[in-house]
Motif scaffolding. Structure first.
Motif, PDB file in Angstrom:
ATOM      1  N   GLU A   1       0.848  -1.191   0.000  1.00 55.61           N
ATOM      2  CA  GLU A   1       0.000   0.000   0.000  1.00 55.61           C
ATOM      3  C   GLU A   1       0.883   1.240   0.000  1.00 55.61           C
ATOM      4  OE1 GLU A   1      -2.695  -0.210   3.263  1.00 55.61           O
ATOM      5  OE2 GLU A   1      -3.733  -1.997   2.516  1.00 55.61           O
ATOM      6  N   TRP A   2       1.002   1.860  -1.162  1.00 47.56           N
ATOM      7  CA  TRP A   2       1.834   3.061  -1.295  1.00 47.56           C
ATOM      8  C   TRP A   2       1.022   4.281  -0.884  1.00 47.56           C
ATOM      9  CZ3 TRP A   2       6.910   3.239  -2.014  1.00 47.56           C
ATOM     10  CH2 TRP A   2       7.494   4.481  -2.284  1.00 47.56           C
ATOM     11  N   THR A   3       1.581   5.081   0.021  1.00 51.05           N
ATOM     12  CA  THR A   3       0.895   6.269   0.513  1.00 51.05           C
ATOM     13  C   THR A   3       1.780   7.494   0.292  1.00 51.05           C
ATOM     14  OG1 THR A   3       1.795   6.196   2.772  1.00 51.05           O
ATOM     15  CG2 THR A   3      -0.129   4.808   2.303  1.00 51.05           C
ATOM     16  N   GLY A   4       1.321   8.621   0.761  1.00 52.36           N
ATOM     17  CA  GLY A   4       2.115   9.835   0.664  1.00 52.36           C
ATOM     18  C   GLY A   4       3.398   9.762   1.453  1.00 52.36           C
ATOM     19  N   LYS A   5       3.477   8.836   2.409  1.00 55.41           N
ATOM     20  CA  LYS A   5       4.689   8.647   3.198  1.00 55.41           C
ATOM     21  C   LYS A   5       5.520   7.474   2.689  1.00 55.41           C
ATOM     22  CE  LYS A   5       2.769  10.573   7.475  1.00 55.41           C
ATOM     23  NZ  LYS A   5       2.480  10.321   8.919  1.00 55.41           N
ATOM     24  N   GLY A   6       5.087   6.869   1.602  1.00 55.70           N
ATOM     25  CA  GLY A   6       5.824   5.742   1.046  1.00 55.70           C
ATOM     26  C   GLY A   6       5.212   4.421   1.427  1.00 55.70           C
TER      27      GLY A   6
ATOM     28  N   LEU B   1      11.912  -6.408   2.745  1.00 56.40           N
ATOM     29  CA  LEU B   1      11.331  -6.577   1.416  1.00 56.40           C
ATOM     30  C   LEU B   1      10.041  -7.359   1.521  1.00 56.40           C
ATOM     31  CD1 LEU B   1      14.579  -6.306   0.697  1.00 56.40           C
ATOM     32  CD2 LEU B   1      13.811  -7.152  -1.512  1.00 56.40           C
ATOM     33  N   ALA B   2       9.130  -7.095   0.595  1.00 54.79           N
ATOM     34  CA  ALA B   2       7.874  -7.830   0.505  1.00 54.79           C
ATOM     35  C   ALA B   2       7.435  -7.855  -0.952  1.00 54.79           C
ATOM     36  CB  ALA B   2       6.801  -7.197   1.387  1.00 54.79           C
ATOM     37  N   TRP B   3       6.496  -8.719  -1.234  1.00 52.78           N
ATOM     38  CA  TRP B   3       5.983  -8.803  -2.601  1.00 52.78           C
ATOM     39  C   TRP B   3       4.473  -8.981  -2.587  1.00 52.78           C
ATOM     40  CZ3 TRP B   3       3.245 -12.870  -4.861  1.00 52.78           C
ATOM     41  CH2 TRP B   3       3.117 -14.013  -4.064  1.00 52.78           C
ATOM     42  N   ASP B   4       3.838  -8.612  -3.663  1.00 60.30           N
ATOM     43  CA  ASP B   4       2.489  -9.054  -3.994  1.00 60.30           C
ATOM     44  C   ASP B   4       2.399  -9.067  -5.520  1.00 60.30           C
ATOM     45  OD1 ASP B   4       1.955  -6.444  -4.839  1.00 60.30           O
ATOM     46  OD2 ASP B   4       0.641  -5.956  -3.158  1.00 60.30           O
ATOM     47  N   ASP B   5       1.215  -9.298  -6.052  1.00 58.11           N
ATOM     48  CA  ASP B   5       1.097  -9.425  -7.508  1.00 58.11           C
ATOM     49  C   ASP B   5       1.457  -8.136  -8.237  1.00 58.11           C
ATOM     50  OD1 ASP B   5       0.336 -12.061  -7.305  1.00 58.11           O
ATOM     51  OD2 ASP B   5      -1.819 -11.617  -7.319  1.00 58.11           O
ATOM     52  N   THR B   6       1.456  -7.013  -7.532  1.00 56.32           N
ATOM     53  CA  THR B   6       1.741  -5.735  -8.193  1.00 56.32           C
ATOM     54  C   THR B   6       3.226  -5.432  -8.282  1.00 56.32           C
ATOM     55  OG1 THR B   6       1.628  -4.383  -6.159  1.00 56.32           O
ATOM     56  CG2 THR B   6      -0.451  -4.844  -7.317  1.00 56.32           C
ATOM     57  N   GLY B   7       4.071  -6.174  -7.534  1.00 50.82           N
ATOM     58  CA  GLY B   7       5.497  -5.901  -7.602  1.00 50.82           C
ATOM     59  C   GLY B   7       6.226  -6.258  -6.321  1.00 50.82           C
ATOM     60  N   ILE B   8       7.351  -5.587  -6.096  1.00 51.54           N
ATOM     61  CA  ILE B   8       8.192  -5.817  -4.917  1.00 51.54           C
ATOM     62  C   ILE B   8       8.422  -4.478  -4.220  1.00 51.54           C
ATOM     63  CG2 ILE B   8      10.525  -6.424  -4.152  1.00 51.54           C
ATOM     64  CD1 ILE B   8      10.547  -8.622  -6.203  1.00 51.54           C
ATOM     65  N   GLY B   9       8.231  -4.486  -2.900  1.00 48.68           N
ATOM     66  CA  GLY B   9       8.429  -3.276  -2.104  1.00 48.68           C
ATOM     67  C   GLY B   9       9.633  -3.415  -1.203  1.00 48.68           C
TER      68      GLY B   9
ATOM     69  N   THR C   1       8.393   5.273 -13.221  1.00 46.98           N
ATOM     70  CA  THR C   1       7.768   3.975 -12.928  1.00 46.98           C
ATOM     71  C   THR C   1       8.143   3.497 -11.531  1.00 46.98           C
ATOM     72  OG1 THR C   1       7.786   3.363 -15.267  1.00 46.98           O
ATOM     73  CG2 THR C   1       7.574   1.580 -13.670  1.00 46.98           C
ATOM     74  N   LEU C   2       9.421   3.600 -11.188  1.00 44.71           N
ATOM     75  CA  LEU C   2       9.882   3.226  -9.854  1.00 44.71           C
ATOM     76  C   LEU C   2       9.466   4.307  -8.864  1.00 44.71           C
ATOM     77  CD1 LEU C   2      13.516   2.111 -10.762  1.00 44.71           C
ATOM     78  CD2 LEU C   2      11.491   0.660 -10.537  1.00 44.71           C
ATOM     79  N   GLN C   3       8.938   3.884  -7.721  1.00 43.40           N
ATOM     80  CA  GLN C   3       8.495   4.848  -6.713  1.00 43.40           C
ATOM     81  C   GLN C   3       9.479   4.867  -5.547  1.00 43.40           C
ATOM     82  OE1 GLN C   3       4.245   5.400  -6.086  1.00 43.40           O
ATOM     83  NE2 GLN C   3       3.873   3.496  -7.198  1.00 43.40           N
TER      84      GLN C   3
ATOM     85  N   SER D   1      11.833   4.152   1.324  1.00 47.81           N
ATOM     86  CA  SER D   1      10.958   3.065   0.895  1.00 47.81           C
ATOM     87  C   SER D   1      10.767   3.182  -0.602  1.00 47.81           C
ATOM     88  CB  SER D   1       9.603   3.113   1.624  1.00 47.81           C
ATOM     89  OG  SER D   1       8.952   4.356   1.437  1.00 47.81           O
ATOM     90  N   GLY D   2      10.705   2.044  -1.259  1.00 43.19           N
ATOM     91  CA  GLY D   2      10.583   2.028  -2.704  1.00 43.19           C
ATOM     92  C   GLY D   2       9.624   0.949  -3.152  1.00 43.19           C
ATOM     93  N   LEU D   3       9.132   1.124  -4.358  1.00 47.20           N
ATOM     94  CA  LEU D   3       8.219   0.148  -4.956  1.00 47.20           C
ATOM     95  C   LEU D   3       8.661  -0.100  -6.389  1.00 47.20           C
ATOM     96  CD1 LEU D   3       5.659  -1.571  -4.759  1.00 47.20           C
ATOM     97  CD2 LEU D   3       4.347   0.434  -5.484  1.00 47.20           C
ATOM     98  N   ILE D   4       8.915  -1.383  -6.694  1.00 47.08           N
ATOM     99  CA  ILE D   4       9.254  -1.796  -8.053  1.00 47.08           C
ATOM    100  C   ILE D   4       8.020  -2.467  -8.643  1.00 47.08           C
ATOM    101  CG2 ILE D   4      10.845  -3.126  -9.488  1.00 47.08           C
ATOM    102  CD1 ILE D   4      12.762  -3.225  -7.081  1.00 47.08           C
ATOM    103  N   PRO D   5       7.269  -1.778  -9.491  1.00 47.77           N
ATOM    104  CA  PRO D   5       6.066  -2.392 -10.067  1.00 47.77           C
ATOM    105  C   PRO D   5       6.414  -3.589 -10.946  1.00 47.77           C
ATOM    106  CG  PRO D   5       6.069  -0.002 -10.373  1.00 47.77           C
ATOM    107  CD  PRO D   5       7.444  -0.391  -9.913  1.00 47.77           C
TER     108      PRO D   5
END
Length: 223
Positions: free
Chosen positions: A30-35, A61-69, A151-153, A166-170
């Protein structure tokens, strides 16, 4: 890549004797305004400590179907991070390698092998903007699909003795990412810091870990 300030004193790195399998747990990203916030159950051990390397960062690190956080907190610093958008290889930050086809016997990267970098600063005219980037792997046989801009957050927070990012790799940023069909990944990371040295998942820079997938660990995407 520049040599770290802290090196193991042993002739053979103890982690060379093992093939590590690291669980990466499923967690809703769950990506929010704070990451991105990840629980303690998502923490990844830095096995390079077995070789005497520093251990100053909490890596999750964690994963779900949307990517890796990812979530990384660095502590114990007295200096600002050294980050340069023009010198990504050498910059402080979180360097992450992923092979979405988990090919432990290959010695040169394929189109499924990725190297991501998340830096707390270094971008923009004043070098104050955080940077997330996909970096080409040296000597690769092929490169993954390019990642479109933004694309990378990435979110960062400066702290008195370090920083938090904190980062998110879609999924679209990882060629071949299909966790339902391929739940094992080639996996390696380094937290680079010119002040504190290198914190590694396993082997250090005495080995060509940046370009040789056979030296990476294996990650298991678990529920």
């Amino acid at each position: 890549m520049d040599a770290p300030q802290s090196k193991p004193k042993k002739f053979i790195d103890p982690t060379m004797l093992f093939r590590f399998e690291i669980p990466i747990r499923q967690h809703k990203l769950e990506w929010t305004g704070k990451g991105l916030a990840l629980p303690e159950t998502c923490r990844i051990a830095s096995l390079g400590a077995l070789s005497g390397r520093n251990n100053y960062a909490d890596v999750r690190l964690a994963w779900d179907d949307t990517g890796i956080g990812i979530h990384v907190q660095v502590t114990g610093k007295k200096q600002l991070p050294w980050c340069r958008e023009t010198r990504l290889d050498e910059s402080d930050g979180f360097h992450l390698w992923l092979d979405t086809r988990c090919s432990p016997n290959i010695h040169r990267a394929t189109a499924y092998c990725h190297r991501f970098l998340f830096m707390p600063s270094g971008g923009g005219p004043t070098r104050g903007r955080p940077v997330a980037s996909l970096i080409e792997i040296n000597r690769a046989r092929a490169n993954p699909k390019p990642v479109p801009p933004n694309t990378l957050q990435l979110k960062t927070l400066a702290r008195q003795d370090g920083y938090e990012l904190s980062g998110l790799i879609p999924a679209v940023a990882m060629t071949g990412f299909a966790p339902k069909d391929q739940s094992r990944l080639g996996f390696y990371f380094i937290v680079i810091d010119r002040e504190l040295g290198w914190q590694t998942l396993s082997l250090g820079p005495e080995y060509p870990v940046a370009e040789n997938p056979s030296l990476w660990a294996e990650a298991d995407l678990v529920s």
